[in-house]
Design a protein around this motif. Structure first.
Motif, PDB file in Angstrom:
ATOM      1  N   ASP B 614      30.045  39.561  37.587  1.00  0.00           N
ATOM      2  CA  ASP B 614      29.884  38.502  36.757  1.00  0.00           C
ATOM      3  C   ASP B 614      29.168  37.261  37.651  1.00  0.00           C
ATOM      4  O   ASP B 614      29.531  37.111  38.436  1.00  0.00           O
ATOM      5  CB  ASP B 614      31.157  37.916  36.243  1.00  0.00           C
ATOM      6  N   GLU B 615      27.964  36.854  37.000  1.00  0.00           N
ATOM      7  CA  GLU B 615      27.283  36.046  37.725  1.00  0.00           C
ATOM      8  C   GLU B 615      27.914  34.630  37.920  1.00  0.00           C
ATOM      9  O   GLU B 615      27.395  34.027  39.097  1.00  0.00           O
ATOM     10  CB  GLU B 615      26.049  35.686  37.113  1.00  0.00           C
ATOM     11  N   ASP B 616      28.798  33.998  37.040  1.00  0.00           N
ATOM     12  CA  ASP B 616      29.338  32.968  37.220  1.00  0.00           C
ATOM     13  C   ASP B 616      30.685  33.008  38.110  1.00  0.00           C
ATOM     14  O   ASP B 616      30.971  32.012  38.810  1.00  0.00           O
ATOM     15  CB  ASP B 616      29.757  32.353  35.998  1.00  0.00           C
ATOM     16  N   PHE B 617      31.377  34.007  37.830  1.00  0.00           N
ATOM     17  CA  PHE B 617      32.930  34.062  38.351  1.00  0.00           C
ATOM     18  C   PHE B 617      32.929  35.099  39.612  1.00  0.00           C
ATOM     19  O   PHE B 617      33.916  34.984  40.298  1.00  0.00           O
ATOM     20  CB  PHE B 617      33.751  34.545  37.422  1.00  0.00           C
ATOM     21  N   ILE B 619      33.511  38.201  39.579  1.00  0.00           N
ATOM     22  CA  ILE B 619      34.401  39.412  39.478  1.00  0.00           C
ATOM     23  C   ILE B 619      33.480  40.685  39.278  1.00  0.00           C
ATOM     24  O   ILE B 619      32.345  40.722  38.773  1.00  0.00           O
ATOM     25  CB  ILE B 619      35.083  39.059  37.987  1.00  0.00           C
ATOM     26  N   THR B 738      37.063  39.902  46.630  1.00  0.00           N
ATOM     27  CA  THR B 738      37.581  39.441  45.418  1.00  0.00           C
ATOM     28  C   THR B 738      36.591  38.363  45.020  1.00  0.00           C
ATOM     29  O   THR B 738      35.632  37.906  45.627  1.00  0.00           O
ATOM     30  CB  THR B 738      38.763  38.652  45.996  1.00  0.00           C
ATOM     31  N   MET B 739      36.864  37.725  43.581  1.00  0.00           N
ATOM     32  CA  MET B 739      35.843  37.047  43.180  1.00  0.00           C
ATOM     33  C   MET B 739      35.727  35.679  43.815  1.00  0.00           C
ATOM     34  O   MET B 739      34.576  35.139  44.000  1.00  0.00           O
ATOM     35  CB  MET B 739      36.402  36.718  41.733  1.00  0.00           C
ATOM     36  N   ASP B 740      36.602  35.148  44.607  1.00  0.00           N
ATOM     37  CA  ASP B 740      36.250  33.893  45.424  1.00  0.00           C
ATOM     38  C   ASP B 740      35.191  34.196  46.567  1.00  0.00           C
ATOM     39  O   ASP B 740      34.396  33.431  46.885  1.00  0.00           O
ATOM     40  CB  ASP B 740      37.743  33.393  45.941  1.00  0.00           C
ATOM     41  N   MET B 743      32.003  34.781  44.561  1.00  0.00           N
ATOM     42  CA  MET B 743      31.353  33.592  43.807  1.00  0.00           C
ATOM     43  C   MET B 743      30.444  32.702  44.227  1.00  0.00           C
ATOM     44  O   MET B 743      29.734  32.153  43.783  1.00  0.00           O
ATOM     45  CB  MET B 743      32.675  32.627  43.128  1.00  0.00           C
ATOM     46  N   ALA B 746      27.340  33.698  43.813  1.00  0.00           N
ATOM     47  CA  ALA B 746      26.613  33.981  42.580  1.00  0.00           C
ATOM     48  C   ALA B 746      25.598  32.781  42.042  1.00  0.00           C
ATOM     49  O   ALA B 746      25.800  31.731  43.003  1.00  0.00           O
ATOM     50  CB  ALA B 746      27.872  34.043  41.527  1.00  0.00           C
ATOM     51  N   SER B 747      24.942  32.995  41.143  1.00  0.00           N
ATOM     52  CA  SER B 747      23.990  31.868  40.913  1.00  0.00           C
ATOM     53  C   SER B 747      24.789  30.593  40.255  1.00  0.00           C
ATOM     54  O   SER B 747      25.941  30.703  39.825  1.00  0.00           O
ATOM     55  CB  SER B 747      23.206  32.202  39.489  1.00  0.00           C
TER      56      SER B 747
END
Lengths: 330, 750
Positions: B614-617, B619, B738-740, B743, B746-747
């Motif tokens: 996921d480009e924002d999160f 994940i 992990t997402m952090d 993230m 990510a963009s």
């Protein structure tokens, strides 16, 4: 195990009376959280008062004002799949189904969902200090492992979060809670029910000992045209939210006429900021406006060692979820 | 031998017992007057016990006795008596040995009561006063203190890194194409579904039958006999079913020691089981920090490999695993420098956990190779093929078989790799960045001496047994298949028994060596039995008298003369004619060292992964994965596929989910439950595909078996990490991803 007495209360008044009589007594309904806490020696009630047999608390009925009454003993699963909830309050249905597992939702009740305790690792681990479990011992999460902890509304005593998904939707929908107790019945606005930790983190909500929840009322407006629920977590199911967002919007002629944004996983209670919602009134539903609203919601957010990422994550989640809600039927 | 069952997708012979609940596990065996234990664990990481307050616990109804270091019966004096088959160099942990605390969670008291609930409740009333000392538990704070590991018996199966070759650092610096990385792995716990338990049945003076959760009944038998000074033959350890183990059952755990101690002392049968929190109070996969520096020349040929690893161990044992030896087994390089060091901390000894070392080291190797391919502006598959070898560079021996190229080909075709745009961040679906990544896997194909017994009875049934173990691997099923084919019998007439120290010797089951080791033993026992059958037949029927062994077909449950000079003779008839009405053969299956020693024997895999990020999160979701495995003869494609799928799921878990997080102020794991220790759920697992590329390898053993326990896992984490890079353009070398961690890369939103 720790011995306790068990009484099945035949009606709400008896339950309230039994509860009032013993300050170490606790109500039990689905038991999905309480039994765990008892096994972990976190909760050690002297008496359990079983309210499952009380008639009339498990219904889901329409109200004269066009709203819906959810019985405190109606199960989470029955609530989420109830036709009226699915049609008129899909935000609530979606939030409920984002939580726990099918088995737990079958067992858990609506009243119990509001009463669940935090999932803070230290609250559960009796070998470590925790102000919520044992007031005055200190907060281990501050300076410890705090990935799932609060970024808003925390105190020096406690940085725990409230874990419910269902309650984020109820907060967004402006539900009210009907309680009964020794001093009679009263109605509590949902957003007033849970409290911030302050220096009494042992208190999760404003319910007085002796009171029990009988039902939750949903107002007429279910935001069923433009709603969205987003839950971000460390695995795709069966994990509590790092960030969860419940959004309801009313749009008219391309402008926002009404907005509700409630956030889970960020604080000791579902987090709503009316200023952010007011800001959106008469604005166009675009990213820039939702970003500004997110900034208002997250104003004053503070991160700790392991959870600082949640500030930016929450902002992105709010924006994404509001855009999803705005574009739902496009 | 006609292979009628070997290679067939036979359903698990123990499947019905498992799904109906008739399969019994260690904590499910009941005997009259069973007593129940419950352990109290320390809540500090280092120091001394000053006082254990037992008054309240003793007052609980039903409590029989409470054991602590102050009153426990004496056991063996010498440390080596506590060393099991998988013990690393050092002094094994002895529960309640003295008042010293050496790690948080160490067992310090045991309640024995008439019921489990009484024991558990009493345990909650025990309070302990400590003299706390400062502990060290954070590997990252002590990296500079790492040292070389001690050597011991365990080093035989786990050799240290080979000596350096050439000038790896200098050549790396001078290489036109370079890639380097620092790779961080946290601690992981095995977390099998079944928790550790021992039911010790007191059979009289110095005689015990023990139902234990273990990957080696004889290992536990030897341990108990040595520690408690019992005759070996008086200790029987049974473990018919094991609800997962993943290496945690390779060593006897503390519940075995304590349950036996109490049983012998009380002269009563005792059960002791762990709870889920206690599953975090013994071995674990160690935390590691690895550094790689690989260099290649202008055309992409690797010319320098530097790989070092620092892992944690306990203060009392030097647990080692093979982390840094793999790069040079896969990729030829004239210059290599491989280093492996340990830092002792105040923690429990680490233990082997599925693909120990390999799952750790190959992540670093295969991500660095991927980066090197990017630096060389080559496709990651082409880069690996350019640096392909049929020779193990560390030993300079050829591989006995290696169908890795074919694995790449078949998996790439299935995956659709040719449609990949090599540019990172070039593929997307709505909010999701798409990434495709690959990695190579390797694991040794080992074999250890194992014994089996084959018994034919007059009802025409064959029972083969060996004290080996089936912890979900399919041993029951594949051994029955081998035996049925070796004897030319119907599978329905054959059963395989395991998990009992009274059975013929088998070593601990792990390291992917069980199928090859036990399979060879089963084959040997069946061969022995066939010879005995012929001997008996020669005395019964004239036509067989002159026949040589090679003149006979052992098929359809009987002896058939190949030249048809007489009618067949059934096993039934032969056995019926014996005095004992049974015919037995017990044989050792030896590894063929003469054949094996000229080769390196290994399994290989190629893993192709697609992720959505996921480009924002940030994940990460693994949307599909194709694994092609070359692992000799596949005995049973159905159980084999399950084993590889399990490895792939584990790989997703290792790459994206699992980590035991310690609060170093307490030296304690804080997410010590399955609610907070995140394993993947169904919703995390999407499209998984397994391809077997068979190898006909008579060097590994007659049946061509190589083993599958680890190869399904090892290449999955790096393939996922490489796919995440392809999706996002950033390397996250710190597992789990992990997402952090993603993230930030990510963009940006605005």
């Amino acid at each position: 195990m720790n011995s306790f007495t068990y009484t099945a209360a035949p009606d709400a008044n008896t339950a309230a009376a039994l509860l009032t009589a013993d300050k170490h007594a606790q109500l039990i309904a689905g038991g999905t959280n309480l039994l765990d806490l008892m096994k972990e020696n976190v909760a050690q009630p002297a008496a359990l008062i079983d309210i499952n047999n009380i008639d009339g608390l498990d219904g889901i009925t329409t109200l004269d004002n066009g709203g819906l009454r959810l019985g405190a003993l109606a199960h989470n699963a029955d609530t989420a799949y109830h036709p009226l909830v699915e049609q008129k309050y899909p935000l609530l249905a979606k939030a409920i189904l984002s939580g726990a597992s099918a088995q737990l939702r079958n067992m858990a009740t609506n009243g119990g969902n509001m009463m669940q305790r935090t999932r803070c690792y230290y609250f559960y681990d009796t070998s470590t200090p925790c102000n919520k479990r044992e007031p005055g011992t200190g907060c281990s999460a501050i300076g410890g492992y705090n990935r799932i902890h609060a970024i808003l509304g925390a105190s020096d005593s406690c940085i725990a979060t409230f874990p419910s998904d269902m309650c984020n939707a109820l907060a967004a929908l402006d539900a009210t809670i009907n309680v009964t107790g020794p001093e009679g019945d009263r109605v509590i606005a949902f957003t007033d029910f849970h409290r911030l930790p302050g220096d009494e983190p042992q208190l999760d909500n404003i319910l007085k000992h002796g009171e029990l929840i009988t039902s939750i009322d949903l107002p007429k407006n279910g935001f069923e045209k433009n709603y969205a629920y987003l839950k971000l977590r460390d695995r795709t199911s069966y994990a509590f939210a790092l960030v969860a967002i419940a959004t309801g919007l009313e749009l008219q002629d391309g402008l926002i006429k009404n907005a509700r944004i409630a956030c889970g996983g960020l604080a000791h209670k579902p987090w709503r900021k009316p200023e952010a919602e007011d800001y959106l009134i008469d604005k166009v539903p675009i990213k820039e406006n939702f970003e500004a609203a997110a900034d208002i919601i997250l104003n004053g957010a503070m991160g700790y060692k392991d959870n600082a990422f949640k500030i930016e994550l929450a902002k992105r989640a709010i924006v994404r979820n509001c855009l999803t809600a705005a574009n739902l039927n496009n | 031998m006609q292979q009628k069952y070997i290679g067939q997708p036979v359903s698990r012979v123990d499947g019905e017992a498992k799904v109906t609940g008739s399969a019994k596990y260690a904590a499910e065996f009941n005997v009259p007057k069973l007593r129940y234990g419950y352990v109290v664990n320390s809540t500090i990481a280092k120091g001394k016990i000053i006082k254990i307050n037992l008054e309240r616990a003793m007052a609980v109804q039903g409590v029989i006795k409470i054991y602590t270091h102050e009153n426990r019966p004496s056991t063996a004096w010498l440390s080596f008596n506590y060393a099991d088959m998988d013990a690393p160099p050092g002094k094994p942990f002895v529960p309640m040995h003295n008042n010293k605390i050496v790690y948080n969670g160490q067992p310090i008291a045991m309640i024995v009561a008439e019921t489990f609930e009484q024991a558990r409740y009493a345990a909650s009333l025990v309070t302990v006063e400590y003299d706390k000392e400062e502990h060290e538990s954070d590997l990252h704070a002590h990296l500079t203190e790492a040292r070389l590991p001690k050597k011991g018996l365990a080093t035989l199966l786990k050799p240290g890194p080979p000596k350096p070759k050439g000038e790896a650092e200098k050549i790396y610096e001078a290489s036109p194409v370079k890639a380097a990385g620092t790779f961080v792995h946290g601690i992981e716990h095995h977390n099998p579904m079944e928790m550790f338990a021992s039911t010790v049945v007191y059979e009289g003076e110095k005689k015990l039958t023990i139902f234990d959760k273990t990957q080696g009944t004889i290992n536990c038998q030897l341990y108990v006999a040595n520690v408690f000074g019992l005759p070996f033959k008086n200790v029987r350890v049974i473990s018919h079913y094991v609800g997962g183990a993943f290496g945690s059952g390779l060593r006897p755990q503390y519940q075995l020691f304590l349950a036996v101690m109490a049983s012998l002392d009380l002269k009563k049968s005792v059960r002791l089981s762990m709870n889920r929190h206690q599953m975090f109070t013994f071995g674990h996969r160690p935390a590691t920090v690895q550094k790689t520096k690989f260099g290649a020349n202008d055309v992409g040929k690797i010319q320098a490999i530097n790989h070092e690893s620092i892992g944690e161990t306990s203060q009392f044992e030097d647990y080692t695993e093979i982390v840094v030896n793999w790069a040079n087994m896969l990729y030829p390089s004239p210059n290599t420098k491989l280093q492996y060091k340990l830092k002792p901390l105040d923690v429990a000894s680490p233990m082997d956990m599925r693909a120990p070392g390999g799952a750790t080291g190959l992540h670093a190797v295969e991500v660095t190779i991927d980066e090197l391919a990017y630096q060389a502006k080559m496709d990651p598959v082409d880069f690996r093929l350019l640096n392909y070898t049929d020779m193990d560079q560390t030993t300079e021996k050829p591989y006995s078989s290696k169908e890795l190229k074919e694995c790449f080909k078949q998996a790439a075709d299935k995956f659709g790799w040719k449609n990949r745009n090599p540019e990172p961040r070039s593929m997307r679906r709505n909010h999701k960045l798409i990434g495709w990544g690959i990695a190579t896997g390797i694991w040794e194909a080992m074999q250890l001496p194992t014994r089996a017994e084959a018994v034919l009875t007059a009802d025409g049934k064959l029972t083969v047994s060996s004290a080996t173990s089936d912890f979900g691997t399919g041993t029951y099923t594949v051994m029955a298949q081998i035996a049925a084919d070796c004897m030319g019998m119907d599978l329905a007439d054959v059963s395989f028994k395991l998990g009992d120290s009274d059975m013929p010797f088998a070593p601990i089951s792990g390291g992917s060596f069980t199928a090859a080791s036990t399979g060879t033993a089963v084959q040997a026992a069946c061969l022995g039995l066939r010879k005995k059958l012929l001997k008996k037949a020669q005395k019964m029927v004239a036509a067989f008298t002159e026949a040589e062994f090679d003149d006979i077909d052992f098929t359809d449950s009987g002896l058939h003369l190949k030249n048809n000079s007489g009618p067949p003779l059934s096993y039934r008839e032969i056995v019926a004619a014996t005095k004992e009405k049974t015919l037995k053969s017990k044989n050792m299956g030896w590894p063929n060292a003469m054949k094996q020693r000229k080769f390196t024997r290994a399994t290989h895999s190629a893993v192709f992964v697609e992720v959505e990020v996921d480009e924002d999160f940030g994940i990460v979701k693994v949307t599909r994965m194709v694994t092609a495995v070359a692992a000799g003869k596949i005995l049973n494609p159905k159980t084999a596929r399950s084993q590889i799928l399990g490895g792939m799921v584990w790989g997703i878990s290792k790459a994206l989910r699992e980590e035991s997080v310690m609060d170093h102020r307490f030296g304690k794991f804080m997410n010590d439950s399955l609610a907070e220790y995140h394993l993947p759920v169904n919703a995390d697992i999407n499209d998984l595909e397994v391809i077997f590329v068979e190898e006909d390898d008579k060097i590994v053993n007659d049946l061509g078996i190589k083993g599958l326990g680890e190869i399904g896992l090892v290449a999955v984490p790096p393939a996922i990490a490489n796919a995440v890079f392809h999706a996002t353009g950033k390397r996250v070398n710190d597992l789990p991803i992990t997402m952090d961690k993603v993230m930030d890369y990510a963009s940006p939103l605005v």
